[in-house]
Structure formats: C-alpha cells, structure tokens
Design an enzyme around this catalytic site. Structure first.
Site, PDB file in Angstrom:
ATOM      1  N   SER A 148     -11.043 -19.063  -2.507  1.00 15.04           N
ATOM      2  CA  SER A 148      -9.769 -19.033  -3.484  1.00 15.04           C
ATOM      3  C   SER A 148      -9.796 -20.364  -3.929  1.00 15.04           C
ATOM      4  CB  SER A 148      -8.723 -18.603  -2.625  1.00 15.04           C
ATOM      5  OG  SER A 148      -7.682 -18.306  -3.541  1.00 15.04           O
ATOM      6  N   ASP A 155      -9.858 -11.308  -3.701  1.00 11.70           N
ATOM      7  CA  ASP A 155      -9.856 -12.717  -2.835  1.00 11.70           C
ATOM      8  C   ASP A 155     -10.784 -12.667  -1.773  1.00 11.70           C
ATOM      9  OD1 ASP A 155      -8.765 -15.024  -1.223  1.00 11.70           O
ATOM     10  OD2 ASP A 155      -7.028 -15.177  -2.935  1.00 11.70           O
TER      11      ASP A 155
END
Length: 344
Positions: free
Chosen positions: A46, A189
């Site tokens: 991320s 993610d």
C-alpha cells in the site's frame, strides 16, 4: 566487524498505512542522507509500496538525491490531489464531507460512487514514473504485495512485473476503490495478506540486515469500548495479523536453531545446514511510529494535506536519525531488535 566508513547493504520492509506513509518518507529521507547504507531489497504494501516505488525510481534516475526529490515530489503531488479541504488547526483531521462520503461506502459500491472510474492516483503514477525503464533497470529488488480478491492469497509482484496497476492494486481498499484487474485476475490491498511481507527479503536478498519501518502499533494502550472503535480496531488487527504471524515464525525459528556442531566445510555442502546458518544470521532492526501514530484517530490515515504530510515527514526523519545515532553502527554486525520480546 565491518569498516564503519564502508557502505553496508540493508533490506527494507515498509508497512502500509495510508497518509501515515508520510512518516516512512521521512525515515527514507534520513537513510538516503546517510552514506553508510545501500539498499538491496524493499518489500512494500500500500503506502509502503508507493514509498518503495519512489525510492527505486529516484535511485535509478538521480541517485540518492534523486530518490529524496522523488519522494518529496510524490507526497506533494498526493497532497495536491485532495478533493476536499482539511480542517485547520487539527493535524490528521478529515473534513465532515469526507466523513459523510465514507459512510456512503457502507451502502454503495465503488462502481456506484465513482461510475466513471476517476482515479487521480493512476494519473499521477503514469505521469511521474517510467515503469518500462523500472522493469529493465530497477537498482533494487522490489517486492510489492497485493491480495488476490477471489482467493485471499498473497500475490507478490517483482521487478519484471512493475506497472502502475500493480501499485494501485497494492493500495486498493475495495470499499473505496474499484478492484484492480491484472492479467485477468482481481486484486485488492496487499495489507489483507501481508503488511508487509518479510520472507522475500530472506529468500531473495543476500544481506542479512532487514530494517522494518512500522506504522501500526504492536500493542495498544487501551481496549476499545464503543462500537465504532471496536470496528476500527478489528480492521487494524486484520491488517497486521499476517505480519505478526510471520515475525513470530522468525522469532520461533531463531530460538530453536541449534548451534551447528559440524565442520564448516560440511555445513557448506548441506542445503539444510546452509538454510539454518542463513536464518540464524538474520539481523532485524526496526523504526516504529507507534507512540506517535497510535495516538492519532484511525481516520487520520485518510487525511490528505501538505501540512499533515510535512509533520509526519519531520517525525519520521527525527525517529530515523535517532535510530541511526543509537544503532547505525550495529548494522552489519548484530541485530538491534529483540524478536522474542516483541513478537512472542
């Protein structure tokens, strides 16, 4: 013992955490300013993946100063993308309008909220980074974590696979962003399956020195009581669980590796013995933001402003400089992190 004037390679494991990733920007800035260290591998998830991208691209195009400039330009560019003003005088606060928008995500899908698939981050990545050159000339080994949306499996992308979509996937919160499809497969993610993944730095890098840059607290001061605080804690624990499990495994293996009794020439011939020697020689280090970021509200991870980023940058840089003063000479010689005390 290494010569203190020589450059020593380290690998980096960079956690994700949205806007809190500006803390890692400050850490990297201080490390880049210190000529004692070079970078072999970087594992990122991320926001950690975005920082890894800036580090690698900057080193490729302009060396250490180029990396510092690329990091600053990236975070400044992110701040410029803020669609709504943040409240003044309250670092890390988000606007009431953004809070209302986040509540809509409980009822509407990203396709409904954003039917035209507008993504300013995609445009920023495409404009600032040469992914074709990175795939060919990246000066460090990158390991970018994503989560396969239909299986939950960790999918790591390496240097030869780098693209804007890979980094968008690593930062794709599925309640806010549309699923990222790469080669026909859906990704979310990377924090759901690794935040960050440490094992690639062990298997695919030569240096035994691994520096963890941590944004999520390893221990919280208080137990949540309200319904909203409990939901927030559950999200944070789920994002950190795989990392904690992986680090506990490293701590457990360290504790149970027996001291080799065979002669060195025989150890070099035995694959298992070489694996144990490699594992026993790992040296972990950490720079943690938990005492600062742990006290901020969880939604501060979504706060986007120049002032907030600059504050986090300054805090991260100060933390890194203190770590360098206390433990910089230990890199290449001994670990500065006690795995057992933190992860058992």
């Amino acid at each position: 013992m290494p010569n203190p004037t020589e450059s020593r390679p380290i690998s980096l494991a960079l956690q994700g955490g949205g806007a809190h990733g500006a803390f890692t920007w400050g850490v990297l800035d201080a490390l880049l300013e210190d000529p004692r260290f070079t970078f072999e591998g970087v594992s990122g998830t991320s926001a950690g993946a975005m920082n890894a991208l800036c580090l690698a691209h900057g080193l490729m195009t302009g060396g250490r100063e180029g990396a510092r400039e690329t990091l600053r330009a990236f975070w400044s560019g992110i701040a410029d993308l803020a669609p709504l003003p943040t409240p003044s005088g309250s670092p890390g606060a988000i606007s009431p309008a953004l809070k209302m928008m986040l509540q809509w995500t409980n009822y509407l899908s990203p396709e409904q909220i954003n039917p035209f698939d507008l993504n300013p981050l995609r445009d920023l990545l495409a404009a600032r980074f040469d992914f074709e050159r990175l795939r060919r000339d990246c000066p460090v080994k990158l390991f970018i974590a994503t989560t396969h949306a239909n299986s939950g499996k960790l999918r790591m992308f390496g240097n030869h696979e780098l693209s804007a979509e890979v980094f968008l996937a690593s930062a794709c919160l599925p309640t806010i962003h549309r699923t990222i499809v790469i080669d026909g497969e859906p990704y979310w993610d990377g924090g759901y399956s690794a935040n960050p993944a440490v094992f690639p730095l062990f298997y695919d890098c030569r240096t035994p020195d691994i520096l963890l840059v941590l944004l999520t607290p390893l221990r919280y001061a208080e137990t949540p009581e309200t319904a909203e605080d409990i939901r927030t804690r559950l999200r944070e624990l789920s994002f950190n669980s795989t990392f904690l499990r992986e680090m506990r495994m490293f701590a457990h293996l360290h504790e149970h590796i027996a001291t080799p009794t065979q002669p060195a020439w025989l150890l070099d011939k035995l694959p298992i013995a070489r694996f144990e020697r490699r594992l026993a020689g790992l040296r972990f280090h950490a720079i943690s933001a938990e005492h600062v970021l742990g006290e901020m509200p969880s939604d501060s991870k979504l706060s986007v402003s120049h002032a907030f980023f600059e504050d986090l940058f300054a805090i991260g840089r100060a933390h890194a400089r203190r770590w360098l003063e206390r433990h910089g000479t230990e890199v290449g010689r001994k670990p500065s992190l006690d795995l057992a005390s933190l992860f058992y």
